[in-house]
Write a protein that holds these residues in place. Structure first.
Motif, PDB file in Angstrom:
ATOM      1  N   TYR B 147      39.334  43.506  48.278  1.00  0.00           N
ATOM      2  CA  TYR B 147      39.457  42.080  47.998  1.00  0.00           C
ATOM      3  C   TYR B 147      38.083  41.460  47.817  1.00  0.00           C
ATOM      4  N   ASP B 148      37.210  41.760  48.740  1.00  0.00           N
ATOM      5  CA  ASP B 148      35.872  41.173  48.648  1.00  0.00           C
ATOM      6  C   ASP B 148      35.147  41.621  47.393  1.00  0.00           C
ATOM      7  N   ALA B 149      35.357  42.871  47.034  1.00  0.00           N
ATOM      8  CA  ALA B 149      34.626  43.405  45.891  1.00  0.00           C
ATOM      9  C   ALA B 149      35.151  42.880  44.569  1.00  0.00           C
ATOM     10  N   GLN B 150      36.452  42.793  44.428  1.00  0.00           N
ATOM     11  CA  GLN B 150      36.983  42.558  43.086  1.00  0.00           C
ATOM     12  C   GLN B 150      37.917  41.360  42.960  1.00  0.00           C
ATOM     13  N   LEU B 151      38.540  40.956  44.055  1.00  0.00           N
ATOM     14  CA  LEU B 151      39.637  39.992  43.893  1.00  0.00           C
ATOM     15  C   LEU B 151      39.247  38.563  44.245  1.00  0.00           C
ATOM     16  N   GLN B 152      37.987  38.320  44.491  1.00  0.00           N
ATOM     17  CA  GLN B 152      37.577  36.983  44.886  1.00  0.00           C
ATOM     18  C   GLN B 152      37.865  35.965  43.782  1.00  0.00           C
ATOM     19  N   ASP B 153      38.226  34.799  44.248  1.00  0.00           N
ATOM     20  CA  ASP B 153      38.472  33.711  43.296  1.00  0.00           C
ATOM     21  C   ASP B 153      38.102  32.431  44.027  1.00  0.00           C
ATOM     22  N   PRO B 154      37.259  31.601  43.439  1.00  0.00           N
ATOM     23  CA  PRO B 154      36.841  30.383  44.163  1.00  0.00           C
ATOM     24  C   PRO B 154      38.022  29.501  44.524  1.00  0.00           C
ATOM     25  N   TYR B 205      49.124  37.978  38.665  1.00  0.00           N
ATOM     26  CA  TYR B 205      48.907  38.944  37.580  1.00  0.00           C
ATOM     27  C   TYR B 205      47.466  39.446  37.599  1.00  0.00           C
ATOM     28  N   THR B 206      46.544  38.537  37.879  1.00  0.00           N
ATOM     29  CA  THR B 206      45.143  38.967  37.940  1.00  0.00           C
ATOM     30  C   THR B 206      44.964  39.997  39.046  1.00  0.00           C
ATOM     31  N   VAL B 207      45.503  39.660  40.208  1.00  0.00           N
ATOM     32  CA  VAL B 207      45.362  40.584  41.332  1.00  0.00           C
ATOM     33  C   VAL B 207      46.008  41.923  40.981  1.00  0.00           C
ATOM     34  N   ALA B 213      43.749  48.534  37.925  1.00  0.00           N
ATOM     35  CA  ALA B 213      42.563  49.117  37.302  1.00  0.00           C
ATOM     36  C   ALA B 213      41.685  49.815  38.330  1.00  0.00           C
ATOM     37  N   HIS B 214      41.740  49.301  39.542  1.00  0.00           N
ATOM     38  CA  HIS B 214      40.946  49.943  40.589  1.00  0.00           C
ATOM     39  C   HIS B 214      41.531  51.307  40.956  1.00  0.00           C
ATOM     40  N   ASN B 215      42.874  51.336  41.070  1.00  0.00           N
ATOM     41  CA  ASN B 215      43.528  52.585  41.447  1.00  0.00           C
ATOM     42  C   ASN B 215      43.435  53.625  40.346  1.00  0.00           C
ATOM     43  N   ILE B 216      43.655  53.211  39.126  1.00  0.00           N
ATOM     44  CA  ILE B 216      43.584  54.125  38.000  1.00  0.00           C
ATOM     45  C   ILE B 216      42.593  53.542  37.000  1.00  0.00           C
ATOM     46  N   THR B 233      46.965  41.349  31.924  1.00  0.00           N
ATOM     47  CA  THR B 233      45.721  40.636  31.644  1.00  0.00           C
ATOM     48  C   THR B 233      45.886  39.585  30.558  1.00  0.00           C
ATOM     49  N   SER B 234      46.950  39.674  29.805  1.00  0.00           N
ATOM     50  CA  SER B 234      47.064  38.746  28.681  1.00  0.00           C
ATOM     51  C   SER B 234      47.838  37.480  29.014  1.00  0.00           C
ATOM     52  N   PHE B 235      48.143  37.280  30.292  1.00  0.00           N
ATOM     53  CA  PHE B 235      48.861  36.062  30.661  1.00  0.00           C
ATOM     54  C   PHE B 235      47.954  34.856  30.479  1.00  0.00           C
TER      55      PHE B 235
END
Ligand SMILES: Nc1ncnc2c1ncn2[C@@H]1O[C@H](COP(=O)(O)OP(=O)(O)O)[C@@H](O)[C@H]1O
Ligand SMILES: [Mg+2]
Lengths: 474, 537
Positions: B147-154, B205-207, B213-216, B233-235
């Motif tokens: 989460y800290d590495a990739q999923l952060q969102d302000p 959807y972003t998460v 993408a992280h898993n594969i 990603t296209s939402f």
């Protein structure tokens, strides 16, 4: 069919586990076995309190006891005007009565619970396994999972309390709670629906998506069966000459009389007349029969006082006046025909201007009418669900049995929403509409796939009554 | 004849000692004893049967059906559901496993106990039959590090994201429900932000996409995984919101707008229906042109007349192309299965060949082959031998497979085809015949004359059919051209309809000018009138 061939369970996906279904309403409490098509036990939600006694065990439950004109018997109802339980002691007794009197047989309240043997822990300390088993069976519903219905606005406290009663007092092995709207929609086979439930105390509009109540859309108002009754009373008093409302217990014998003539009957003489609340209850029975046989909704299009579509310069009320009126006879033989009056008394459900009013009965709020509530409910849900809901409007509850109500709802909603197709679904069978929520519960609790939904006794013991919020999300 | 009579006849003295035979008969006829009644009582009643009510007849029921199998016992059995992890045991009725064919003597003792034991392990293996319907929803899972590495969102805290994911899981990705129940209680002093469905979807959807993408890694995703990834990603929440707003506007249209739309839709439907009938007619025509008309004289005649009729139509070229294609197709088929083409569909080119083939099989002569195309003549039989072709022609000897019942005038065959069902059609036929200079009355209705005439009439039928279609096509073309004109002009709606109406009038006028086309034209003009009315109202 050959009886030795088992029914293919997958065909109807049913698996009967002897579950009980309880649909406690503010007018009647309905109970029965899941899988059956009508509740075996329908008990009034009113109860009698003989003034002489103060012990709870003296409460009078059931039709037979309740309609007996005893002196000093108060008639009460444990429900608030919003159809949620106010008096839990009585409500739980009443519910238990409705189940045990017809379904599981009358078993005495377990000795541990009747107040006489309060230090129950002493017994447990013996650590006798067999004893525990025996005690379990003594509870009235130890073998039956129980599904209870609740109004969509039932507060969390009430849900937890209901579960506690079921688990602790009745000893059910498994429990589940569902909203009445959701259950009624299930009864008509629609997981996505807009349910309009017209009960005694409340009319509610419940939007449902795939079996889940869309809580923000839930609407309720008091323009329901009891409101219609009060409108009828008002109408009776406003007619000239005013209509005398004499309940059955007052009449000893009667002679037929002409329409409008004063009655020719001998009345019962009571040394001390029954209480006012008793009289009100009995009057209500007469009013219900009036609703059943006389009252009709203007079927639309337009309101009762709106301009007529056929004849210019006239209102629909003028058109109604030309229809043949319907006769109604009071228990004491007094009879009269009702024309426009029989339409007038339900108009308040659709337009506040159409309602009768006086000092005590104020004009209802416009946002409490059925069309306004449907609009509010739809505005609170996602745009894409709205057409789905409008296409699946389900009418249920005893009050929805008023003649032509479905037509009027259809007309009103079609006028409000000309674009998506509005379809009001009603079953032609009166029992199906009256017991809609119960039947839905009966269907649900007898499904094999429902089995995983029950909250088991073990889960209750582990997590406490708070688990009901987590598990009964419907 | 009794013994007494015999004696009478023979003049023998009667045998007085013998008991009269009557008595004996009486005993035989005696009423059978009533059931459940003492013999003495029954005797009291004499010969007559007692009134019905006195007899208690034992009703005879149908015999019980004999069952081979034993009634299967059911039991109120406890069961567990594998979809639950709390081991809740409930009871339901289930069939006891039928006892295994055991020695007959043992059934009474073992039959009860054995099956229960048998069943238990099996039950456990199989599991509760509805447990398989417990399908959990798959939601993305992530570690705090991820989460800290990739999923952060302000805009989102981790707690709120977790809350969202649980809700999505609980409500099976039903977004309307998730949005409805979304009620995040912020733990920090910051008040919870109001969230729309699009906000929730976008975040989820972003998460999902990032976790996926992280898993594969994208490079090693399978096709379906990648398409899921690109979908996630296209939402576009902005587009989604505006689409919703449009949908809402659609919901609040007035009755008038809805009415207009429904009239337009019905108009469209009418046009489509017309189109499809037109198509059907064309197909019918093509089929007609395929019909084997083998003789060259009729074929050329048809080509001549038909060619004249089609000279203005562009459809002819198309028709020709289609015919050619079909012909080729059939040739192919013939290559695959020579001589197997169904007679009704045999194209012209092939007809003679096929017929010849069949004739040679029947050992017939070439004359019969010439008669064959009408389909009425026979395979030449052995009786034919006596007459030469010439003399059989001369004496009008014909051979038939089957003769129709009754007598007919040969001349009927010349007059009847001239009359069609409708007067207009009759008129048209007459006109064509007049054009071809066929006299009203044909002198000698010999077999060959009749045959020729029938062939001619088939041609005439086709011709008329073709004309009809041609006219329709032409009017169609004119309508289209007018439309094209309007489109290029880029004028408003009113103008367009005016032109449309003009076109309709045109067609009508021309239809009346030409012979016998009124009906088809009126069909088109009806539509025109409708649209005309609509503009007025
Ligand atoms: N046939 C009928 N026509 C009109 N109203 C009826 C009819 N039958 C019952 N009612 C009314 O319906 C109400 C009861 O509805 P019900 O759904 O049982 O209420 P609840 O669920 O609150 O107990 C009462 O007010 C009763 O008068
Ligand atoms: Mg109800």
């Amino acid at each position: 069919m050959n009886s030795s061939v088992p029914p293919a369970a997958q065909e109807y996906a049913g698996d009967e586990i002897n579950a009980l279904v309880l649909d406690p309403g503010s007018n009647t409490i309905r109970a029965g076995f899941a899988g059956e098509d009508t509740p075996k036990s329908v008990v009034p939600s009113f109860y009698g309190v003989p003034q002489s006694s103060d012990a709870q065990s003296q409460y009078l439950f059931g039709e037979n006891a309740l309609h007996n004109p005893l002196t000093h018997m108060d008639v009460r109802n444990p429900y608030s005007s919003d159809s949620v339980v106010e008096d839990w002691d009585v409500a739980s007794k009443l519910w238990e009565y409705s189940i045990t009197s017809r379904l599981t047989g009358t078993r005495p309240t377990p000795a541990a619970k009747n107040g006489l043997n309060d230090p129950a822990e002493v017994k447990d300390e013996d650590g006798d396994m067999a004893m525990e088993g025996v005690e379990e069976l003594e509870k009235p519903m130890a073998e039956n999972p129980l599904l209870v219905s609740e109004p969509a606005w039932n507060p969390q406290k009430a849900r937890e309390k209901t579960m506690e009663i079921a688990m602790e007092d009745w000893g059910v092995p498994a429990f589940w709670m569902g909203k009445t709207g959701m259950l009624a929609a299930f009864a008509s086979g629609k997981p996505t629906a807009l349910v309009i439930d017209i009960g005694a105390n409340t009319t509610s509009v419940t939007p449902l998506l795939d079996g889940f109540v869309l809580r923000k859309g839930v609407q309720k108002s008091n323009l329901a069966g009891n409101y219609i009754s009060s409108q009828i009373r008002l109408q009776f008093s406003q007619m000239t000459p005013s209509v005398p409302l004499v309940p059955h217990y007052m009449v000893k014998s009667k002679q037929p009389v002409d329409a409008g003539a004063s009655s020719n009957a001998t009345y019962m003489q009571f040394a001390t007349p029954p209480t006012e609340s008793y009289r009100k209850l009995e009057e209500e029975r007469v009013l219900t029969s009036f609703k059943e046989s006389i009252v009709q909704v203007w079927p639309g299009p337009g309101k009762l006082d709106g301009a007529s579509g056929q004849i210019p310069g006239q209102t629909n009320a003028d058109a109604v006046k030309t229809l043949p009126p319907k006769p109604f006879e009071m228990p004491d033989g007094w009879n009269q025909v009702f024309g426009l009056e029989r339409f007038r008394v339900v108009e308040g459900l659709f337009s506040p201007q159409g309602a009768l009013s006086d000092a005590e009965n104020p004009v209802p709020d416009a946002k409490h009418t059925i069309p306004a509530m449907v609009q509010a409910a739809l505005n609170a849900v996602d745009v894409e669900t709205r057409p789905l809901l409008l296409n699946n409007v389900v009418l249920t509850g005893g009050g929805s049995l008023v003649e032509k109500l479905a037509e009027r709802v259809q007309a009103e909603l079609s006028a409000l929403y000309p674009n998506p197709r509005v379809r009001v679904h009603t079953t032609s069978s009166a029992t199906d509409r009256k017991y809609g929520a119960w039947i839905g519960g009966s269907v649900l609790a007898s499904l094999g796939t429902f089995h995983q939904m029950w909250i088991s006794k073990k889960e209750y013991e582990e997590h406490g009554s708070g688990i009901v919020e987590k598990r009964c999300k419907s | 004849m009794s013994a007494q009579d015999m004696r009478d006849v023979l003049g023998l003295p009667g045998d007085g000692a013998r008991p009269p035979p009557l008595k004996k008969q009486k005993t035989v006829e005696k009423r059978p004893l009533e059931k459940g009644m003492a013999r003495e009582v029954s005797a009291l009643m004499g010969e007559r049967a007692p009134p019905l009510s006195m007899i208690q007849v034992q009703p005879k029921y149908k015999q019980r059906p004999k069952r081979q199998h034993k009634v299967t016992p059911w039991e109120w059995a406890p069961f567990k559901n594998q979809a639950r992890d709390d081991g809740l045991t409930l009871h339901h009725w289930q069939r006891k496993q039928p006892p295994k064919p055991a020695p007959v003597t043992d059934v009474s003792q073992d039959g009860e106990a054995a099956p229960v034991e048998d069943q238990k392990p099996e039950q456990k293996e199989k599991g509760y039959q509805f447990a398989k319907f417990n399908v959990p929803v798959e939601v993305p899972t992530y570690t705090p590090e991820l989460y800290d590495a990739q999923l952060q969102d302000p805009d989102w805290t981790k707690e709120e994201t977790d809350y969202l994911i649980t809700l999505v899981k609980d409500f099976g990705q039903k977004w309307a429900v998730v949005t409805d129940r979304y009620d995040y209680q912020s733990t920090t002093e910051q008040p919870a932000k109001p969230r729309t469905m699009e906000d929730l979807k976008a975040r989820y959807y972003t998460v999902s996409a990032r976790v996926l993408a992280h898993n594969i890694p994208i490079s090693s995703m399978t096709g379906s995984q990648y398409s899921l990834y690109s979908l996630l990603t296209s939402f576009n929440p902005v587009q989604e919101t505006s689409r919703k707003r449009l949908a809402e506007g659609h919901l609040h249209r007035t009755q008038a707008e809805v009415d207009e739309e429904s009239t337009l839709l019905s108009e469209l439907q009418r046009i489509m229906a017309y189109q499809s009938t037109l198509e059907a007619e064309r197909a019918d025509l093509r089929h007609r042109l395929d019909y084997p008309i083998a003789t060259s004289s009729t074929a050329t005649g048809l080509a001549g007349v038909g060619g004249a009729g089609y000279s203005t139509s562009a459809a002819l070229a198309q028709l020709f192309q289609q015919l050619l294609a079909q012909d080729r197709l059939k040739k192919d088929r013939r290559l695959k299965a020579p001589g197997e083409g169904p007679a009704g569909q045999t194209p012209g080119g092939q007809a003679s060949g096929a017929a010849g083939h069949r004739d040679s099989l029947a050992a017939g002569s070439s004359t019969s082959a010439r008669k064959a195309p009408g389909g009425r003549d026979s395979i030449s039989g052995p009786s034919d031998r006596a007459l030469s072709p010439r003399s059989s022609n001369r004496y009008f000897v014909t051979h038939h497979d089957r003769l129709s019942a009754g007598v007919q005038f040969a001349s009927d065959k010349l007059s009847k085809p001239r009359v069609a069902k409708s007067a207009i059609q009759t008129e048209r036929i007459a006109a064509v015949l007049q054009h071809l200079q066929i006299p009203e009355v044909i002198g000698l209705p010999t077999q060959r004359v009749v045959e020729e005439f029938e062939r001619l009439m088939a041609g005439v039928g086709t011709l008329l059919e073709l004309r009809k279609v041609a006219e329709k096509e032409e009017s169609e073309i004119r309508v289209r051209e007018a439309e094209k004109g309007i489109r290029s002009e880029g004028e408003g709606k009113v103008k367009k309809e005016e032109v449309e109406v003009e076109v309709d009038v045109d067609v009508e006028g021309e239809g009346e000018g030409e012979r016998g086309t009124k009906r088809d034209a009126s069909h088109v003009s009806e539509g025109g009138e409708e649209s005309n009315k609509r503009t007025k109202t």
